[in-house]
Design a protein around this motif. Structure first.
Motif, short mmCIF file in Angstrom:
data_model
loop_
_atom_site.label_atom_id
_atom_site.label_comp_id
_atom_site.label_asym_id
_atom_site.label_seq_id
_atom_site.Cartn_x
_atom_site.Cartn_y
_atom_site.Cartn_z
N PHE A 91 0.61 1.67 -0.66
CA PHE A 91 0.20 1.95 0.70
C PHE A 91 -1.22 2.50 0.78
O PHE A 91 -1.73 2.73 1.87
CB PHE A 91 1.16 2.95 1.34
CG PHE A 91 2.56 2.45 1.52
CD1 PHE A 91 2.82 1.36 2.34
CD2 PHE A 91 3.61 3.05 0.86
CE1 PHE A 91 4.11 0.88 2.51
CE2 PHE A 91 4.92 2.58 1.03
CZ PHE A 91 5.16 1.50 1.86
N SER A 92 -1.85 2.74 -0.37
CA SER A 92 -3.19 3.34 -0.36
C SER A 92 -4.20 2.46 -1.05
O SER A 92 -4.60 1.42 -0.54
CB SER A 92 -3.14 4.74 -0.99
OG SER A 92 -2.57 4.68 -2.29
N SER A 93 -4.62 2.85 -2.26
CA SER A 93 -5.71 2.15 -2.94
C SER A 93 -5.32 0.81 -3.54
O SER A 93 -6.16 -0.04 -3.81
CB SER A 93 -6.28 3.04 -4.05
OG SER A 93 -5.32 3.23 -5.08
N GLY A 94 -4.03 0.62 -3.78
CA GLY A 94 -3.59 -0.59 -4.46
C GLY A 94 -3.75 -0.54 -5.96
O GLY A 94 -3.53 -1.52 -6.65
N LYS A 95 -4.14 0.65 -6.48
CA LYS A 95 -4.27 0.85 -7.92
C LYS A 95 -3.52 2.11 -8.32
O LYS A 95 -3.44 3.07 -7.56
CB LYS A 95 -5.74 0.95 -8.32
CG LYS A 95 -6.53 -0.32 -8.09
CD LYS A 95 -7.96 -0.19 -8.60
CE LYS A 95 -8.73 -1.50 -8.42
NZ LYS A 95 -10.13 -1.38 -8.93
#
Length: 231
Positions: A91-95
């Motif tokens: 849901f945020s950086s994708g990392k």
């Protein structure tokens, strides 16, 4: 096709991420999910890797850690049976923001992010239920952190041991599910503070031999934990 036992499904439905969602709704979110056993301790992912999946611990333990300047592991969190982890990254950086190591003998459910998010986008009611579940879990964690900060090292240790001992009143033997170094990191104290806390708990009947702990009177330890204000 994913095959989960009834016990696995019960565990999954009780996880904070899925709390309040009917079993059929949870199963519908598991498209492409797989169960993976780990015979040996293994690196699950590295900091910076693409967060294309998240996990549920069906058995065993996963350590979330950062690396110090010297290359040593600094344990940030320990995830045990019934806990999901790495879902925030999707849901945020994708990392993945940290590294993860899975302990030998563990079994994990791995849920791919793409179909999971697609199913949520197709069912707004399900998405709102999950949002509510996450909000409740965040509140729980904030309360837990506040309580942790208000307690002395010896109280933090006593509280953790009580969580393993169960609801009994008499003597009990338990085995720490992690090394003492990991335990110290888990409850937010230095390793040397943990050693001192273990030594001081001898006065209320706690004996330690490696990872084996013997508590002569659980009710006495519970009273000590509630009443002690020593630093």
């Amino acid at each position: 096709m994913l095959h989960l036992s009834d016990a696995d499904l019960d565990l999954l439905c009780k996880a904070p991420l899925f709390a309040g969602i009917e079993r059929d709704g949870v199963i519908g979110l598991l498209e492409g999910a797989v169960v993976t056993p780990y015979a040996e301790t293994s690196l699950l992912f590295n900091q910076g890797d693409r967060a294309d999946r998240f996990f549920l611990v069906l058995e065993g333990r996963v350590n979330l850690f950062a690396l110090t300047d010297k290359g040593d592991q600094s344990i940030i969190e320990v995830f045990e049976k019934g806990r999901t982890f790495a879902e925030a990254a999707m849901f945020s950086s994708g990392k993945f923001p940290l590294n993860a190591e899975v302990a030998a003998g563990s079994r994990l459910l791995q849920v791919p992010v793409a179909p999971f998010l697609r199913r949520l986008s197709e069912n707004r009611e399900l998405a709102f239920k999950m949002l509510a579940a996450l909000s409740r879990w965040q509140h729980h964690l904030l309360m837990e952190i506040a309580e942790l900060k208000s307690r002395s090292p010896i109280q933090r240790l006593a509280t953790f041991l009580l969580s393993l001992a169960g609801a009994g009143e008499g003597p009990v033997g338990i085995r720490l599910p992690m090394t003492k170094t990991v335990l110290a990191s888990r409850i937010g104290i230095a390793p040397e503070s943990l050693s001192r806390a273990i030594a001081r708990l001898r006065s209320v009947g706690v004996e330690s031999r490696g990872r084996s702990i013997y508590i002569t009177d659980v009710s006495a330890l519970r009273r000590f934990c509630e009443e002690s204000t020593d630093e």
